[in-house]
Design a protein around this motif. Structure first.
Motif, PDB file in Angstrom:
ATOM      1  N   ARG A  88       0.277  -1.102   0.142  1.00 56.53           N
ATOM      2  CA  ARG A  88      -0.111  -0.124   0.139  1.00 56.53           C
ATOM      3  C   ARG A  88       1.069   0.895   0.070  1.00 56.53           C
ATOM      4  O   ARG A  88       0.590   2.159  -0.422  1.00 56.53           O
ATOM      5  CB  ARG A  88      -0.741  -0.038   1.212  1.00 56.53           C
ATOM      6  CG  ARG A  88      -2.550  -0.809   1.128  1.00 56.53           C
ATOM      7  CD  ARG A  88      -3.329  -0.498   1.787  1.00 56.53           C
ATOM      8  NE  ARG A  88      -2.904  -1.042   3.149  1.00 56.53           N
ATOM      9  CZ  ARG A  88      -2.736  -2.259   4.358  1.00 56.53           C
ATOM     10  NH1 ARG A  88      -3.423  -2.553   3.123  1.00 56.53           N
ATOM     11  NH2 ARG A  88      -2.420  -2.423   5.421  1.00 56.53           N
ATOM     12  N   SER A  89       2.134   1.294   1.032  1.00 52.45           N
ATOM     13  CA  SER A  89       2.253   2.200   0.802  1.00 52.45           C
ATOM     14  C   SER A  89       3.382   3.529  -0.236  1.00 52.45           C
ATOM     15  O   SER A  89       3.696   4.312  -0.362  1.00 52.45           O
ATOM     16  CB  SER A  89       3.909   2.532   2.233  1.00 52.45           C
ATOM     17  OG  SER A  89       3.407   1.352   3.372  1.00 52.45           O
ATOM     18  N   GLY A  90       3.916   1.585  -0.911  1.00 46.43           N
ATOM     19  CA  GLY A  90       4.728   1.551  -1.915  1.00 46.43           C
ATOM     20  C   GLY A  90       3.798   2.156  -3.153  1.00 46.43           C
ATOM     21  O   GLY A  90       4.449   2.935  -4.325  1.00 46.43           O
ATOM     22  N   ASN A 107       4.959   8.808  -0.433  1.00 48.61           N
ATOM     23  CA  ASN A 107       4.971   9.909   0.388  1.00 48.61           C
ATOM     24  C   ASN A 107       6.504   9.428   1.703  1.00 48.61           C
ATOM     25  O   ASN A 107       6.335  10.003   2.603  1.00 48.61           O
ATOM     26  CB  ASN A 107       3.659   9.179   1.932  1.00 48.61           C
ATOM     27  CG  ASN A 107       4.029   7.609   1.791  1.00 48.61           C
ATOM     28  OD1 ASN A 107       4.940   7.295   1.453  1.00 48.61           O
ATOM     29  ND2 ASN A 107       2.975   7.312   2.337  1.00 48.61           N
ATOM     30  N   GLY A 108       7.433   8.656  -0.245  1.00 47.33           N
ATOM     31  CA  GLY A 108       9.177   8.490   0.795  1.00 47.33           C
ATOM     32  C   GLY A 108       8.958   7.796   1.444  1.00 47.33           C
ATOM     33  O   GLY A 108       9.586   7.111   2.259  1.00 47.33           O
ATOM     34  N   HIS A 109       8.537   6.385   1.367  1.00 45.57           N
ATOM     35  CA  HIS A 109       8.247   5.298   1.853  1.00 45.57           C
ATOM     36  C   HIS A 109       9.719   4.229   1.700  1.00 45.57           C
ATOM     37  O   HIS A 109      10.055   4.481   0.281  1.00 45.57           O
ATOM     38  CB  HIS A 109       6.954   4.300   1.468  1.00 45.57           C
ATOM     39  CG  HIS A 109       7.244   3.297   2.278  1.00 45.57           C
ATOM     40  ND1 HIS A 109       7.008   2.865   3.668  1.00 45.57           N
ATOM     41  CD2 HIS A 109       7.631   1.404   1.796  1.00 45.57           C
ATOM     42  CE1 HIS A 109       6.677   1.413   3.464  1.00 45.57           C
ATOM     43  NE2 HIS A 109       7.440   0.550   2.671  1.00 45.57           N
ATOM     44  N   ARG A 110      10.303   3.867   2.621  1.00 48.09           N
ATOM     45  CA  ARG A 110      11.751   3.590   2.295  1.00 48.09           C
ATOM     46  C   ARG A 110      11.505   1.988   2.304  1.00 48.09           C
ATOM     47  O   ARG A 110      11.218   1.588   2.956  1.00 48.09           O
ATOM     48  CB  ARG A 110      12.976   3.498   3.957  1.00 48.09           C
ATOM     49  CG  ARG A 110      13.417   3.399   3.412  1.00 48.09           C
ATOM     50  CD  ARG A 110      14.673   4.607   4.631  1.00 48.09           C
ATOM     51  NE  ARG A 110      15.360   5.706   3.992  1.00 48.09           N
ATOM     52  CZ  ARG A 110      16.301   6.036   4.894  1.00 48.09           C
ATOM     53  NH1 ARG A 110      17.399   5.450   5.739  1.00 48.09           N
ATOM     54  NH2 ARG A 110      16.631   7.282   4.371  1.00 48.09           N
ATOM     55  N   ILE A 143      10.417   5.877  -2.406  1.00 47.16           N
ATOM     56  CA  ILE A 143       9.308   6.756  -3.009  1.00 47.16           C
ATOM     57  C   ILE A 143       8.818   7.203  -2.928  1.00 47.16           C
ATOM     58  O   ILE A 143       8.034   8.272  -1.329  1.00 47.16           O
ATOM     59  CB  ILE A 143       8.868   5.276  -2.754  1.00 47.16           C
ATOM     60  CG1 ILE A 143       8.974   3.779  -3.192  1.00 47.16           C
ATOM     61  CG2 ILE A 143       7.688   5.501  -4.379  1.00 47.16           C
ATOM     62  CD1 ILE A 143       8.446   2.523  -2.929  1.00 47.16           C
ATOM     63  N   TYR A 144       9.048   8.503  -3.373  1.00 46.42           N
ATOM     64  CA  TYR A 144       8.376   9.780  -3.865  1.00 46.42           C
ATOM     65  C   TYR A 144       7.572  10.497  -5.360  1.00 46.42           C
ATOM     66  O   TYR A 144       7.535   9.906  -6.133  1.00 46.42           O
ATOM     67  CB  TYR A 144       9.660  10.604  -3.916  1.00 46.42           C
ATOM     68  CG  TYR A 144      10.118  10.853  -2.817  1.00 46.42           C
ATOM     69  CD1 TYR A 144       9.209  11.385  -2.029  1.00 46.42           C
ATOM     70  CD2 TYR A 144      11.433  10.091  -2.166  1.00 46.42           C
ATOM     71  CE1 TYR A 144      10.313  11.831  -0.303  1.00 46.42           C
ATOM     72  CE2 TYR A 144      11.937  10.699  -0.963  1.00 46.42           C
ATOM     73  CZ  TYR A 144      11.112  11.513  -0.229  1.00 46.42           C
ATOM     74  OH  TYR A 144      11.831  11.153   1.087  1.00 46.42           O
TER      75      TYR A 144
END
Length: 162
Positions: free
Chosen positions: A55-57, A61-64, A161-162
């Motif tokens: 989901r975050s990817g 939002n800068g998910h690392r 990821i931005y």
């Protein structure tokens, strides 16, 4: 999709930055919004990525992703590319999308004509046919994106990821 990279810089998308890149290939990866989502889903599927990271990817939002996970992703993808399984997946996906039936145009309600505040006459969305391709056909997935992302991930030292 004859030229999957044609609109990469022109359409809003995802910018993925290497945290501590080992090489130039690991510094930066970009995908437009139409190719990032299927690529990220594929990566998550074949690499067994958890639902929260999946989901975050999908958000910029800068998910690392840490360096070990990134390197593992790259190696898994390179193995799948070498085996031909990525090409088989691409072929299968394209066949499924091509088989989807057209849908009624929501803008003209299938009439091919509009008479609203935006368009008077022939519908500018369906061009008068009354039907459009399903929304999912806007997304693209290609071997070249997997190749580029695999090398990026492997060489990135982790990524955001931005």
């Amino acid at each position: 999709n004859s030229n999957p990279k044609a609109n990469k810089e022109k359409i809003m998308g995802m910018d993925v930055y290497g945290v501590k890149p080992y090489t130039k290939a690991g510094e930066y990866f970009r995908a437009n919004v139409w190719s990032w989502h299927p690529l990220w889903d594929y990566v998550c599927d074949v690499c067994g990525i958890d639902d929260d990271t999946r989901r975050s990817g999908h958000y910029n939002n800068g998910h690392r992703i840490d360096k070990d996970a990134a390197k593992s992703m790259g190696l898994v993808l390179l193995s799948l590319l070498k085996s031909g399984l990525v090409q088989k997946y691409v072929d299968h996906s394209e066949k499924e999308l091509a088989a989807l039936p057209n849908e009624q145009c929501k803008h003209c309600k299938g009439t091919g004509q509009r008479n609203d505040e935006y368009v008077q006459g022939t519908c500018n969305v369906c061009h008068g046919t009354g039907t459009v391709r399903p929304f999912d056909t806007n997304y693209s997935f290609c071997v070249e994106d997997v190749e580029e992302f695999a090398e990026f991930a492997k060489q990135s030292g982790g990524f955001e990821i931005y």
